[in-house]
Write an enzyme that holds these catalytic residues in place. Structure first.
Site, PDB file in Angstrom:
ATOM      1  CD  GLN A   2      18.252   2.371  -8.245  1.00 53.99           C
ATOM      2  OE1 GLN A   2      17.298   2.292  -7.112  1.00 53.99           O
ATOM      3  NE2 GLN A   2      19.443   2.336  -7.777  1.00 53.99           N
ATOM      4  CG  ASN A   3      13.225  -1.389 -11.364  1.00 54.05           C
ATOM      5  OD1 ASN A   3      14.239  -1.983 -10.602  1.00 54.05           O
ATOM      6  ND2 ASN A   3      12.220  -1.517 -10.979  1.00 54.05           N
ATOM      7  CG  HIS A  30      20.530   1.568 -13.769  1.00 56.11           C
ATOM      8  ND1 HIS A  30      20.176   0.581 -12.569  1.00 56.11           N
ATOM      9  CD2 HIS A  30      21.254   2.794 -13.709  1.00 56.11           C
ATOM     10  CE1 HIS A  30      20.773   1.613 -11.657  1.00 56.11           C
ATOM     11  NE2 HIS A  30      21.508   2.602 -12.261  1.00 56.11           N
ATOM     12  CB  CYS A  37      30.743  -0.854 -37.841  1.00 56.35           C
ATOM     13  SG  CYS A  37      30.543  -1.035 -36.211  1.00 56.35           S
ATOM     14  N   GLY A  52      11.264   0.555  -3.277  1.00 53.93           N
ATOM     15  CA  GLY A  52      11.553  -0.808  -3.591  1.00 53.93           C
ATOM     16  C   GLY A  52      13.051  -0.692  -4.033  1.00 53.93           C
ATOM     17  CB  SER A  54      18.578  -2.100  -1.116  1.00 54.58           C
ATOM     18  OG  SER A  54      19.533  -2.226  -2.097  1.00 54.58           O
ATOM     19  CG  ASN A 104      13.456  -1.498   0.273  1.00 49.69           C
ATOM     20  OD1 ASN A 104      13.199  -1.733  -0.764  1.00 49.69           O
ATOM     21  ND2 ASN A 104      14.385  -2.082   0.927  1.00 49.69           N
ATOM     22  NE  ARG A 105       7.679  -7.341   1.013  1.00 48.79           N
ATOM     23  CZ  ARG A 105       6.660  -7.347   1.727  1.00 48.79           C
ATOM     24  NH1 ARG A 105       6.656  -7.329   3.044  1.00 48.79           N
ATOM     25  NH2 ARG A 105       5.336  -7.724   1.244  1.00 48.79           N
ATOM     26  N   GLY A 106      12.990  -4.310   4.454  1.00 45.18           N
ATOM     27  CA  GLY A 106      14.376  -4.272   4.966  1.00 45.18           C
ATOM     28  C   GLY A 106      15.178  -2.980   5.051  1.00 45.18           C
TER      29      GLY A 106
END
Length: 277
Positions: free
Chosen positions: A96-97, A114, A179, A216, A218, A242-244
């Site tokens: 996603q980075n 992305h 253009c 990494g 969420s 992941n953290r959290g």
């Protein structure tokens, strides 16, 4: 659960990996939601396309931010995943980075879900150019802007190559040289859909794997969560590092709360050893 549970689940499996902003924090790129993240309201596609002032602000800040992102180096987590791909353990990475750090680390089969900071596209005619080429044009229109902004200090780069710059009111940006249409970074903005072909490619990676490893992320947005749901629906185990808390925790076979760099480095050593046996 802890690292041994992660190794036990994934040993001998062919992995697809989904990564998010939390993987790149050790490279100096803050995530959107972590405790050390700078205040940030990511621009939406509607804001960018409907208001020239938003575009001016974005291009001024990006003129600083993309250079910092281009200079960023992969960390131990990126290198671990590249090593696992070389060992035949990781089949491919969906990220996603937009920072290209997987590619810099040596990963070959990467779906940049992305997009990336390094390309620009015209929304009218589809003409593309490198961000470096656009930088030359913007620098010619705004001589000294970078030096003035950096003298003020406090620049912090966000995961989308934006940067916190105090005064953007005098910045001049350009339209498509082909253009005259609107130029946009080749990045999927909030409120914008990921191209269908790219989504299909990512699903194919999950389908070809035995298990899915999330590192990494969420999983707050559906863009990433859908691949976790897809893996679970197919009966494949899902591991999350992941953290959290993440939105995918209830679906995970194993969840390890911790930093990506150290855990992925450990995982790479253990899984590569299993693969050699």
């Amino acid at each position: 659960m802890d690292a041994p549970d992660l190794v036990s689940l994934l040993a001998g499996q062919r992995l697809a990996v989904l990564t998010g902003a939390g993987l790149s924090t050790d490279s100096g790129i803050p995530d959107y939601r972590g405790p050390d993240s700078p205040p940030s309201n990511p621009m939406t596609i509607r804001q960018f396309t409907s208001d020239p002032e938003y575009r001016q602000r974005y291009w001024a800040r990006n003129h600083i931010g993309w250079r910092h992102m281009a200079a960023t180096l992969p960390n131990a987590g990126h290198r671990a995943l590249a090593a696992l791909e070389r060992a035949g353990v990781v089949h491919g990475v969906i990220t996603q980075n937009v920072d290209l750090l997987h590619t810099k680390a040596g990963s070959r089969n990467v779906v940049d879900l992305h997009g990336t900071y390094a390309r620009v596209v015209c929304l009218s005619c589809g003409t593309g150019m490198s961000r470096a080429d656009l930088a030359d044009r913007l620098e010619a229109l705004n001589p000294g802007f970078i030096e003035r902004a950096e003298r003020v200090g406090g620049i912090a780069v966000a995961p989308d190559a934006d940067a916190m710059v105090s005064d953007t009111s005098a910045f001049r940006f350009v339209d498509c040289p082909n253009c005259g249409g609107m130029l946009k970074p080749d990045i999927v903005y909030f409120g914008e859909s990921v191209p269908k072909a790219r989504v299909a490619e990512a699903y194919s990676l999950v389908d070809a794997a035995d298990a899915l490893l999330v590192a990494g992320s969420s999983l707050t947005v559906f863009s990433g969560l859908r691949f976790v749901r897809h893996a679970v629906a197919a009966g494949k185990p899902v591991a999350i590092v992941n953290r959290g808390v993440t939105r995918g925790d209830p679906l995970a076979t194993v969840k390890v709360d911790g930093g990506c760099s150290e855990l992925l480095a450990l995982l790479a050593d253990e899984l590569a050893e299993v693969a050699r046996r």
